[in-house]
Design a protein around this motif. Structure first.
Motif, PDB file in Angstrom:
ATOM      1  N   ALA A   8     -44.687  13.099 -10.368  1.00  0.00           N
ATOM      2  CA  ALA A   8     -45.285  12.188  -9.730  1.00  0.00           C
ATOM      3  C   ALA A   8     -45.069  10.707 -10.702  1.00  0.00           C
ATOM      4  N   ALA A   9     -44.496  11.074 -11.743  1.00  0.00           N
ATOM      5  CA  ALA A   9     -44.474   9.231 -12.528  1.00  0.00           C
ATOM      6  C   ALA A   9     -42.972   8.829 -11.725  1.00  0.00           C
ATOM      7  N   ILE A  10     -42.161   9.470 -11.815  1.00  0.00           N
ATOM      8  CA  ILE A  10     -41.242   8.512 -11.218  1.00  0.00           C
ATOM      9  C   ILE A  10     -40.565   9.418 -10.244  1.00  0.00           C
ATOM     10  N   LEU A  11     -39.844   8.900  -9.211  1.00  0.00           N
ATOM     11  CA  LEU A  11     -39.786   9.679  -7.791  1.00  0.00           C
ATOM     12  C   LEU A  11     -38.126  10.171  -8.398  1.00  0.00           C
ATOM     13  N   GLY A  12     -38.218  11.342  -7.996  1.00  0.00           N
ATOM     14  CA  GLY A  12     -36.854  11.421  -7.756  1.00  0.00           C
ATOM     15  C   GLY A  12     -35.992  11.617  -9.483  1.00  0.00           C
ATOM     16  N   LEU A  13     -37.637  11.941 -10.366  1.00  0.00           N
ATOM     17  CA  LEU A  13     -36.940  12.595 -11.575  1.00  0.00           C
ATOM     18  C   LEU A  13     -36.037  13.721 -11.857  1.00  0.00           C
ATOM     19  N   THR A  14     -34.627  13.685 -12.240  1.00  0.00           N
ATOM     20  CA  THR A  14     -34.071  14.882 -12.494  1.00  0.00           C
ATOM     21  C   THR A  14     -34.106  15.863 -13.565  1.00  0.00           C
ATOM     22  N   VAL A  15     -34.404  16.810 -13.598  1.00  0.00           N
ATOM     23  CA  VAL A  15     -35.211  17.901 -14.160  1.00  0.00           C
ATOM     24  C   VAL A  15     -34.219  19.101 -14.949  1.00  0.00           C
ATOM     25  N   VAL A  16     -34.271  19.226 -15.974  1.00  0.00           N
ATOM     26  CA  VAL A  16     -33.035  20.079 -16.260  1.00  0.00           C
ATOM     27  C   VAL A  16     -33.174  21.376 -17.163  1.00  0.00           C
ATOM     28  N   GLU A  17     -33.481  22.028 -16.961  1.00  0.00           N
ATOM     29  CA  GLU A  17     -34.537  23.058 -17.744  1.00  0.00           C
ATOM     30  C   GLU A  17     -33.940  23.188 -19.507  1.00  0.00           C
ATOM     31  N   ALA A  18     -34.288  23.389 -20.521  1.00  0.00           N
ATOM     32  CA  ALA A  18     -33.326  23.576 -21.489  1.00  0.00           C
ATOM     33  C   ALA A  18     -33.575  24.706 -21.744  1.00  0.00           C
ATOM     34  N   ASP A  19     -32.701  24.827 -23.146  1.00  0.00           N
ATOM     35  CA  ASP A  19     -31.648  26.308 -23.304  1.00  0.00           C
ATOM     36  C   ASP A  19     -31.537  25.458 -25.242  1.00  0.00           C
ATOM     37  N   PRO A  20     -32.168  26.039 -25.316  1.00  0.00           N
ATOM     38  CA  PRO A  20     -32.376  25.728 -26.954  1.00  0.00           C
ATOM     39  C   PRO A  20     -31.085  26.831 -28.260  1.00  0.00           C
ATOM     40  N   ASP A  21     -30.790  27.857 -27.363  1.00  0.00           N
ATOM     41  CA  ASP A  21     -29.730  28.234 -27.468  1.00  0.00           C
ATOM     42  C   ASP A  21     -27.991  27.909 -27.531  1.00  0.00           C
ATOM     43  N   ALA A  22     -28.196  26.846 -25.863  1.00  0.00           N
ATOM     44  CA  ALA A  22     -26.567  26.431 -25.849  1.00  0.00           C
ATOM     45  C   ALA A  22     -26.858  25.225 -26.676  1.00  0.00           C
ATOM     46  N   ASP A  23     -28.258  24.585 -26.948  1.00  0.00           N
ATOM     47  CA  ASP A  23     -27.575  23.873 -27.222  1.00  0.00           C
ATOM     48  C   ASP A  23     -27.742  24.290 -29.316  1.00  0.00           C
ATOM     49  N   ALA A  24     -28.218  25.007 -29.528  1.00  0.00           N
ATOM     50  CA  ALA A  24     -27.612  25.243 -31.347  1.00  0.00           C
ATOM     51  C   ALA A  24     -26.437  25.619 -31.402  1.00  0.00           C
ATOM     52  N   HIS A  25     -25.568  25.876 -29.977  1.00  0.00           N
ATOM     53  CA  HIS A  25     -24.120  26.691 -30.143  1.00  0.00           C
ATOM     54  C   HIS A  25     -23.348  25.200 -29.979  1.00  0.00           C
ATOM     55  N   ALA A  26     -23.930  24.232 -29.512  1.00  0.00           N
ATOM     56  CA  ALA A  26     -23.686  23.495 -29.514  1.00  0.00           C
ATOM     57  C   ALA A  26     -23.172  22.362 -31.021  1.00  0.00           C
ATOM     58  N   LEU A  27     -23.941  22.291 -31.047  1.00  0.00           N
ATOM     59  CA  LEU A  27     -24.483  22.037 -32.260  1.00  0.00           C
ATOM     60  C   LEU A  27     -23.507  22.754 -33.595  1.00  0.00           C
ATOM     61  N   ALA A  28     -23.123  23.318 -33.901  1.00  0.00           N
ATOM     62  CA  ALA A  28     -22.147  24.525 -35.070  1.00  0.00           C
ATOM     63  C   ALA A  28     -21.181  24.073 -34.034  1.00  0.00           C
ATOM     64  N   GLN A  29     -20.419  23.765 -32.811  1.00  0.00           N
ATOM     65  CA  GLN A  29     -19.196  22.771 -32.384  1.00  0.00           C
ATOM     66  C   GLN A  29     -19.155  21.683 -32.656  1.00  0.00           C
ATOM     67  N   LEU A  30     -20.460  21.025 -32.917  1.00  0.00           N
ATOM     68  CA  LEU A  30     -19.877  19.771 -33.500  1.00  0.00           C
ATOM     69  C   LEU A  30     -19.404  19.920 -34.946  1.00  0.00           C
ATOM     70  N   GLY A  31     -20.377  20.889 -35.150  1.00  0.00           N
ATOM     71  CA  GLY A  31     -19.944  21.090 -37.192  1.00  0.00           C
ATOM     72  C   GLY A  31     -19.122  21.503 -37.793  1.00  0.00           C
ATOM     73  N   ALA A  32     -18.512  22.556 -36.835  1.00  0.00           N
ATOM     74  CA  ALA A  32     -16.976  22.899 -36.816  1.00  0.00           C
ATOM     75  C   ALA A  32     -16.313  21.598 -36.740  1.00  0.00           C
ATOM     76  N   TRP A  33     -16.174  20.460 -35.848  1.00  0.00           N
ATOM     77  CA  TRP A  33     -14.930  19.513 -35.486  1.00  0.00           C
ATOM     78  C   TRP A  33     -15.232  18.509 -36.903  1.00  0.00           C
ATOM     79  N   CYS A  34     -16.280  18.058 -37.476  1.00  0.00           N
ATOM     80  CA  CYS A  34     -16.616  17.709 -38.349  1.00  0.00           C
ATOM     81  C   CYS A  34     -16.228  18.480 -39.822  1.00  0.00           C
ATOM     82  N   LEU A  35     -15.886  19.450 -39.912  1.00  0.00           N
ATOM     83  CA  LEU A  35     -15.510  20.543 -41.164  1.00  0.00           C
ATOM     84  C   LEU A  35     -13.865  19.861 -41.168  1.00  0.00           C
ATOM     85  N   ARG A  36     -13.400  19.819 -39.677  1.00  0.00           N
ATOM     86  CA  ARG A  36     -11.861  20.109 -39.849  1.00  0.00           C
ATOM     87  C   ARG A  36     -11.646  18.367 -39.997  1.00  0.00           C
ATOM     88  N   ARG A  37     -12.678  17.331 -40.051  1.00  0.00           N
ATOM     89  CA  ARG A  37     -12.100  15.372 -39.670  1.00  0.00           C
ATOM     90  C   ARG A  37     -12.839  15.232 -41.035  1.00  0.00           C
TER      91      ARG A  37
END
Length: 446
Positions: A8-37
């Motif tokens: 109601a506050a922002i017309l045409g607002l895009t809403v995406v469902e949160a996925d904490p498990d996917a976020d944690a997996h993506a963060l672990a992948q980023l951590g693995a890249w930092c390990l290598r670099r």
């Protein structure tokens, strides 16, 4: 805020469902890249952070500022916005990164001053604890540090004092470090702390024997190895070595580590050692030995020499020069790895070039016999040089396809020899009628 209120506050607002498990997996992948670099020790700070232990690896990026710049630029190219701070303690780095974003590197020993003026949320305290402390008039970290601890412990428990000590470096903070997926590694734990250089060398060799056996079983060779010593006080010290070619020879890898084991500060003792092959490549030992059987020069010997020079001088200081197809001398050469394949391009054999190219060129004052003739005398710094012989001009034009600034660039180069026998490469950056200036671009002759 509820989704309906936000829409109601922002017309045409895009809403995406949160996925904490996917976020944690993506963060672990980023951590693995930092390990290598970046470093062999990386821990997750869910839901949105990483801790990277950069002690022993920051020098590979010309310091902590260079490492942060490299990290943030790589994340930006992947459309990831991040903040990064280097500090002595994980708590101080967490606090400054989130609540003092303009500061990137907290000087050693200055974490108390860096955290003192920040809000209580910077100590990673629960919301209800922060709300309770705020009701007592405690809103900043320095105000909490000034209060007696016994009454605070009775009312809020031990967490406020513990988080304060962890941020200030008065209490250790154990972190759950990541392991590279399917990484070849060897680990040793000790019943009694070790500290002498001789013992560290024996431990390193034992780890190498175990790791190289695992690499041989997998048919791999190491290109980069990280050795981490974990001290009894919770701190870690790491060493990193790299190889020009895949290698799993214990003798050679031990020589690389031996160059730097003296830099390890054992503190009050080391209770665990970890060796990890953070970069590996396929390695065919039978194929590698064919050159020796055929009587050809053993490339492995040259690769080992490059490795030893890199360990002693630094990985970025061992290189060779390769020709590049360019009309401008400063762009006609580039640094490549010492064992990189030779480029197809080559320098023109009929156009001599100086043995040493100055970058950028240095201005000189010139006295010429005629406007478009070679100079008769020039002054370079404090040296006054009279020209005995000269050859030229060799005209070079800018590369209009590279940039607009190059489209009208014209240079006239002269090879000159002084009365003392020294040879120089001079150029005028425009015709004499247009008031071109003179520059020294090279010294000697190849």
């Amino acid at each position: 805020m509820a989704v309906a209120h936000a829409q109601a506050a922002i017309l045409g607002l895009t809403v995406v469902e949160a996925d904490p498990d996917a976020d944690a997996h993506a963060l672990a992948q980023l951590g693995a890249w930092c390990l290598r670099r970046y470093a062999p020790l990386v821990a997750l700070d869910l839901p949105d952070g990483l801790w990277i232990e950069v002690a022993g690896s920051a020098h590979l990026f010309q310091g902590e500022e260079g490492l942060i710049e490299d990290l943030l630029s790589h994340l930006a190219r992947r459309a990831l916005r991040a903040r990064a701070v280097v500090a002595d303690t994980p708590g101080a780095a967490w606090a400054v990164a989130r609540y003092a974003p303009r500061e990137r590197v907290v000087a050693p020993g200055c974490q108390v001053a860096a955290v003192a003026g920040l809000p209580l949320r910077a100590l990673r305290l629960p919301r209800e604890t922060v709300a309770g402390l705020t009701q007592l008039g405690i809103e900043r970290v320095d105000q909490l540090a000034d209060k007696p601890r016994a009454p605070l412990r009775l009312r809020f428990g031990p967490e406020p004092s513990l988080r304060l000590d962890q941020a200030f470096g008065h209490a250790p903070e154990p972190l759950a470090y990541l392991d590279l997926p399917d990484a070849a590694l060897a680990r040793l734990a000790f019943a009694e702390p070790i500290s002498t250089p001789e013992t560290l060398a024996r431990v390193t060799e034992r780890l190498l024997v175990e790791l190289c056996a695992e690499l041989e079983r997998r048919g791999l060779g190491a290109r980069r190895l990280d050795l981490v010593f974990r001290r009894v006080d919770g701190a870690s010290r790491g060493l990193r070595v790299a190889t020009a070619r895949p290698n799993r020879t214990v003798r050679h890898l031990m020589q690389l580590f031996a160059e730097r084991l003296a830099l390890v500060d054992p503190g009050f003792g080391i209770d665990e050692a970890l060796l990890c092959a953070t970069r590996v490549e396929w390695f065919d030992a039978a194929q590698a030995g064919l050159g020796v059987l055929a009587g050809e020069p053993a490339e492995a010997d040259l690769a080992e020499l490059v490795d030893r020079l890199g360990a002693r001088l630094g990985p970025g200081r061992v290189y060779r020069l390769d020709p590049v197809a360019s009309t401008l001398p400063e762009r006609s050469v580039r640094r490549v790895g010492p064992l990189a394949a030779a480029a197809e391009a080559g320098w023109p054999a009929d156009l001599p070039r100086p043995a040493r190219l100055l970058h950028p060129p240095e201005p000189v004052a010139v006295t010429a016999l005629a406007p478009d003739h070679p100079p008769a005398l020039f002054v370079w710094g404090s040296r006054r040089l009279r020209v005995a012989r000269a050859d030229g001009p060799e005209r070079m034009h800018g590369e209009w396809w590279v940039s607009d600034a190059d489209s009208g660039l014209v240079r006239d180069y002269y090879r000159v020899e002084s009365t003392a026998g020294d040879r120089f490469w001079l150029f005028r950056d425009a015709p004499a009628a247009e008031g071109g200036r003179w520059w020294l671009h090279g010294v000697g002759e190849a």
